[in-house]
Structures are given as structure tokens and as C-alpha cells.
Design a protein around this motif. Structure first.
Motif, short mmCIF file in Angstrom:
data_model
loop_
_atom_site.label_atom_id
_atom_site.label_comp_id
_atom_site.label_asym_id
_atom_site.label_seq_id
_atom_site.Cartn_x
_atom_site.Cartn_y
_atom_site.Cartn_z
N UNK A 29 0.80 -1.23 0.00
CA UNK A 29 0.00 0.00 0.00
C UNK A 29 0.83 1.28 0.00
N UNK A 30 0.36 2.27 -0.73
CA UNK A 30 0.93 3.62 -0.68
C UNK A 30 -0.10 4.58 -1.27
N UNK A 31 -0.30 5.72 -0.64
CA UNK A 31 -1.16 6.78 -1.16
C UNK A 31 -0.48 7.38 -2.37
N UNK A 32 -1.17 7.72 -3.44
CA UNK A 32 -2.63 7.75 -3.63
C UNK A 32 -3.18 6.64 -4.54
N UNK A 33 -2.74 5.40 -4.33
CA UNK A 33 -3.21 4.34 -5.22
C UNK A 33 -3.78 3.15 -4.45
N UNK A 34 -3.92 3.27 -3.15
CA UNK A 34 -4.26 2.12 -2.33
C UNK A 34 -5.61 1.49 -2.69
N UNK A 35 -6.51 2.29 -3.30
CA UNK A 35 -7.81 1.72 -3.71
C UNK A 35 -7.64 0.56 -4.69
N UNK A 36 -6.55 0.57 -5.46
CA UNK A 36 -6.34 -0.53 -6.41
C UNK A 36 -6.17 -1.84 -5.64
N UNK A 37 -5.29 -1.80 -4.65
CA UNK A 37 -5.05 -3.00 -3.85
C UNK A 37 -6.31 -3.40 -3.08
N UNK A 38 -7.01 -2.41 -2.55
CA UNK A 38 -8.22 -2.71 -1.78
C UNK A 38 -9.26 -3.40 -2.67
N UNK A 39 -9.39 -2.90 -3.89
CA UNK A 39 -10.35 -3.48 -4.83
C UNK A 39 -9.96 -4.91 -5.19
N UNK A 41 -8.13 -6.91 -3.40
CA UNK A 41 -8.27 -7.76 -2.22
C UNK A 41 -9.72 -8.26 -2.09
N UNK A 42 -10.64 -7.40 -2.46
CA UNK A 42 -12.06 -7.75 -2.36
C UNK A 42 -12.49 -8.70 -3.46
#
Lengths: 353, 179
Positions: A29-39, A41-42
Motif C-alpha cells: 500500500x501507498x497513497x494515492x493508489x491504495x484503492x487498487x489494492x483494496x479493490x 483484495x475484495x
């Protein structure tokens, strides 16, 4: 056409990657791209894919190296300082001629820098990023729709040319939401006879390796690789022209800088100034011919960037310094305002009189 | 108006981003061009949040709202920071429970809505944001409350759909409030 949905740029990248057949994601994780990993992961566990949060960026890129060796569609994502950590792996993958997609949602640097949008990894990405002679295909989206479509295309180009492709976005593109259509078309199948997938004792084994101690052989590998790069330069250049038909001033800008420039161009046109824009969509290969041709008729160029002036060198090279090229820029996480770009246009116009 | 630049600002937790999402979906469902850009920087981590929304009939250039046609503010620091950026002829919607000062400009339309108080009195204290959105729908005078339920169905996550009715009520409360 598929129904449009509102998505963040980062989420659009993740969904488009899954639609492109990517089932392996390794990241940190690192800002500002963490939504990619979160998505990822889901979604990945639900579709039989692999999401793995590695212990570091270096570990993640080497997991990508391994998965790519096996011929599967694989992706990692990070932001500027994290991409630097991946540099060694990117070079090894280039030396092994492996396809993969890497996402860089840039933030201000150098060093740990800040977390606001930036384009200051232009040199790093367009010149390879790691050590040695190599290139990556660099794709620069300027909308959430392009975050999706260029991700899908990036996987295809990577496999077609056995290269790493990179989405070079910035914090704004990653965080903003826009309507996006997720109709991506068919996945092209490419030859994977090089992949290490087990011989079943039926063929000679494949070797994926970037070590080559015999200089004659290593030189030949470089020659062969650059012959492939030449094909990429001939076939895969992408750019968009905006109001270039009668333009006497040409703005060159990509990503968020192109979006801001568009406002400034509209305002300048309303004031009677003939200005247009060439927006590179591929930063490598760079749209050299389009700019060279524009230099036949445009009398001045302005490079608009979120950096201290990096792409401007490619603009000067492409136009062979036949016309003045000025820089309109902010750095460190700041974004030029349309008024600042308009001012640069007016100054360029003043220089013509 | 062919383009509307909206800036919503307040503390984190006041629903600034959600209010923006509602307006963005409104634009999407009305077949307009839309962009939504949140603040994600250190200011957000320090407690203030803001959100840029653009609704337009033409392709949107920059998603950054430097000169809003409409400013919605839910705390005093945000009003102080952005009040002078609103274009002449624009509008400012203020949660007057949170902000006791008045706007000194006379070239903008200002709506003072005690949104936090109205929300608390009605039993949905977290929905001051949607009361202000309701007032904006009133001020926009375009489609009124017509498609509010459909928009809400798009922006409220499925697992929280039981909150649809109170969101609708909050928007109606703002819409009907005589500022």
C-alpha cells in the motif's frame, strides 16, 4: 454500449485489469493508489484469483517477475517512491523479456515527497526506470475511462511485445470519479510458448533469466530487443489532437495537465488566440512525428507539466528545436491553474508578434 | 446553466464526499458530463475535507474547482477559505448551526440553513449534509425532487439501504426550508 457507472480512477484500473484476464496481483500500500489494492483484495478471492500483499515493493515486483515467467497476466501498482523500489525488478523483467502491467499513480517527489499529484516520474518511466538499455510502454490516461481502457490495452501490448507496460497516472486521476463504460472488448491471445509452465517431458525446457555473461550474446539480445522496440515505435504511438487544424500555438500535455490545458485553450480561443493541443497518450513511444509535423505550421510550443520540466526535452527533440518551446509548470504536488496556462499561452502569443 | 462547478467543504465525517457523490450521480442519471474529485491530502488527515463536483453539458476539462458557482460549507474554516473564490452571481449554502458569521459579499446568493439543528431535531443528526443538498436542489430549480430516490439507490451502499428513507426525508427537509 454498456451502462456507465461512476468509479474512481484507481477502481477503474482494478476492474479493467480483471476484465483483461489478470488473476494475479501483488502490491504494497501507498497513497494515492491504495484503492487498487483494496479493490483487488475484495474481488480476487471471489473469482479464483490471487491477491497478495507483499512485505515490500521489492518483494511484490519479484512476485510479478515469477508470475510473468509462468505466462499469466499479472499486475502490481504503487506510487512514485514505491516504483523506485521496483526499479531493479523492472530491469530484470526487461532483461528476461517478460510481459506485465505496472501502475504508477504518481505523487510529488523526490524522496518520500508528498502525496499530492505529480508527473515528475516522466524521465524515470520513459527512460526505463532501472539500469541497462530498455524501455517500457508508457501509457498516460487523462480520464477515468482511459484509466480503464488503457489498462486493458496495456496487458495486450505487454504480451504482444513481451515488455512491461506501465500506466503513468497521477493522484488526481486515481482519486477522481467520472462516468466509465466497462465495455472492453475481446482479449487477444498471444504466443506463450516461452513460458515456464512445465515441459511434461515433451519439449525442451524454457529458461527465464536476465543473466548473460558472454558479451557477444548479451549484445545480440539488446539488438533483438531494440528491433522489437522499433516495431512498437512504428505501430503503437497514440495521441489526441485538440483544435490543431488552424493552431499557431501548440500545447503539449498529458494526464491532468492536459485536462487543465483544455480549459485554458477554450478560454484563449474565446479571446481569438489560435491555440491547440497534442496530448500524448503513449509517452513511450512518444508521438515524435505528430509533433514534428505540427512544427511545420505551429510557431510556438508550450509543455505543460506537473514537474520541473521533463517532457519538454522530448518536445524539443521531436520538433528538432525548430520552434521555441516554453514550460508552464508546477511541482511538488501543485497543479497549474487554467489561468496560469492561459498566461503562458498569451506570453507565447506575445513572442510571435 | 451549461456547466455547474460545485465545491463542498467541511470536517471529515460530515458527509462532504457523500453529498458530492449524490450530486455526481444526479448528473450521471440526467445524462450530463460529470466529475467528482475529493481532497485526499494532509488537510483531510487533519480533519477537513472537501469535494469538487462538476456537472456539465460539455466535456469537462479540469476536474478541479477553483472558482465554484456553488459553495456548500459546513464549517467556519471552509467558509473563510473559500468565500472569495465563488464567482459573482454564484451561490453559497451555509450550515448556520456550525457557522455563526454572515457573508459580506453582495454579489452572491446566500442560503443560511441551520442544517445540523434541523437534522438533530428530526432524529437524523448525521444528515445535515443532505439537508444542504436538498436546499441546493431547490436553488437549482431544475428537476426538484423528481429523481431523488433513484439517485439515492445508486449512492447508498446495498448494506445500508435501510437509510434510504431518512436520506430522502433530509433532502426534503432542506428543499422545504425557507432560508
Amino acid at each position: 454500449m454498456a451502462e456507465k457507472v461512476l468509479m474512481k480512477g484507481n477502481e477503474a484500473i482494478a476492474e479493467a485489469a480483471i476484465m483483461a484476464g489478470c488473476r494475479h496481483y501483488f502490491g504494497y500500500p501507498i497513497t494515492p493508489q491504495t484503492e487498487i489494492a483494496a479493490y483487488m483484495a475484495k474481488r480476487m478471492p471471489k473469482i479464483g484469483g490471487c491477491f497478495l500483499q507483499a512485505e515490500s515493493e521489492i518483494a511484490a515486483i519479484n512476485m510479478v517477475y515469477g508470475a510473468a515467467s509462468a505466462g499469466v497476466r499479472v499486475m502490481t501498482s504503487s506510487s512514485s517512491p514505491g516504483i523506485s523500489l521496483k526499479g531493479e525488478g523492472l530491469s530484470y523483467m526487461a532483461g528476461s523479456d517478460l510481459p506485465a502491467l505496472v501502475i504508477n499513480v504518481q505523487r510529488g517527489g523526490p524522496g518520500l515527497g508528498g502525496i499530492q499529484p505529480s508527473q515528475s516520474d516522466y524521465f524515470q518511466s520513459t527512460r526505463g526506470g532501472g539500469h541497462g538499455d530498455y524501455h517500457m510502454i508508457i501509457l498516460a490516461p487523462a480520464s477515468v475511462q482511459e484509466m480503464a481502457s488503457l489498462t486493458f490495452k496495456g496487458f495486450d501490448l505487454a504480451e504482444k511485445y513481451r515488455m512491461t507496460a506501465m500506466i503513468l497516472a497521477d493522484g488526481t486521476m486515481g482519486q477522481m470519479m467520472e462516468p466509465v463504460s466497462l465495455e472492453m472488448g475481446e482479449i487477444n491471445e498471444h504466443d506463450k510458448s516461452w513460458a515456464v509452465t512445465g515441459t511434461k517431458m515433451a519439449r525442451k525446457h524454457n529458461i527465464i533469466n536476465s543473466l548473460s555473461l558472454i558479451p557477444e550474446e548479451l549484445e545480440q539480445q539488446n539488438f533483438d530487443r531494440y528491433a522489437r522496440y522499433k516495431k512498437v515505435e512504428e505501430n503503437e504511438v497514440m495521441y489526441e489532437e485538440y483544435l490543431m487544424d488552424d493552431a499557431e500555438i501548440c500545447i503539449v500535455a498529458f494526464g491532468i495537465a492536459a485536462r487543465v490545458s483544455r480549459n485554458a485553450i477554450n478560454e484563449a480561443r474565446a479571446q481569438g488566440i489560435k491555440v491547440g493541443m497534442i496530448r500524448p497518450i503513449t509517452l513511450w513511444p512518444f508521438p515524435k512525428d505528430a509533433l514534428d509535423k505540427a512544427a511545420d505550421t505551429c510557431k510556438a510550443f508550450i509543455s505543460v507539466e506537473l514537474s520541473m520540466g521533463q517532457m519538454i526535452e522530448d518536445v524539443q527533440l521531436a520538433t528538432k528545436c525548430r520552434r521555441p518551446v516554453t514550460l508552464c509548470n508546477r511541482a511538488g504536488g501543485m497543479i497549474p491553474s487554467p489561468e496560469e496556462v492561459l498566461q503562458a499561452i498569451k506570453e507565447a502569443k506575445g513572442g510571435l508578434e | 446553466m451549461s456547466t455547474m462547478n460545485i465545491l463542498i467543504a467541511g470536517f471529515g465525517g460530515q458527509g462532504v464526499l457523500f453529498a458530492g457523490k449524490f450530486l455526481a450521480y444526479k448528473g450521471l442519471l440526467e445524462d450530463r458530463q460529470v466529475s467528482w474529485l475529493p481532497s485526499y491530502g494532509p488537510e483531510m488527515r487533519g480533519g477537513t475535507a472537501n469535494c469538487n463536483v462538476i456537472l456539465s453539458d460539455d466535456p469537462i476539462g479540469s476536474p478541479i474547482v477553483n472558482k465554484p458557482d456553488c459553495l456548500i460549507v459546513m464549517n467556519k474554516p471552509s467558509l473563510d477559505k473559500f468565500v472569495d473564490t465563488v464567482v459573482p452571481g454564484g451561490m453559497i449554502l451555509i450550515d448556520s448551526t456550525m457557522i455563526d458569521s454572515k457573508v459580506e459579499r453582495d454579489d452572491v446568493t446566500v442560503y443560511y440553513v441551520p442544517a445540523s439543528k434541523l437534522a438533530g431535531d428530526a432524529g437524523f443528526s448525521t444528515l445535515a449534509n443532505m439537508i444542504l443538498v436538498g436546499k441546493l436542489l431547490y436553488a437549482m430549480k431544475d428537476k426538484g425532487m423528481d429523481n431523488v430516490e433513484e439517485i439515492l439507490k445508486h449512492v447508498i451502499p446495498a448494506r445500508k439501504m435501510d437509510l434510504l428513507d431518512i436520506n430522502k426525508k433530509a433532502i426534503q427537509t432542506g428543499y422545504d426550508y425557507e432560508a
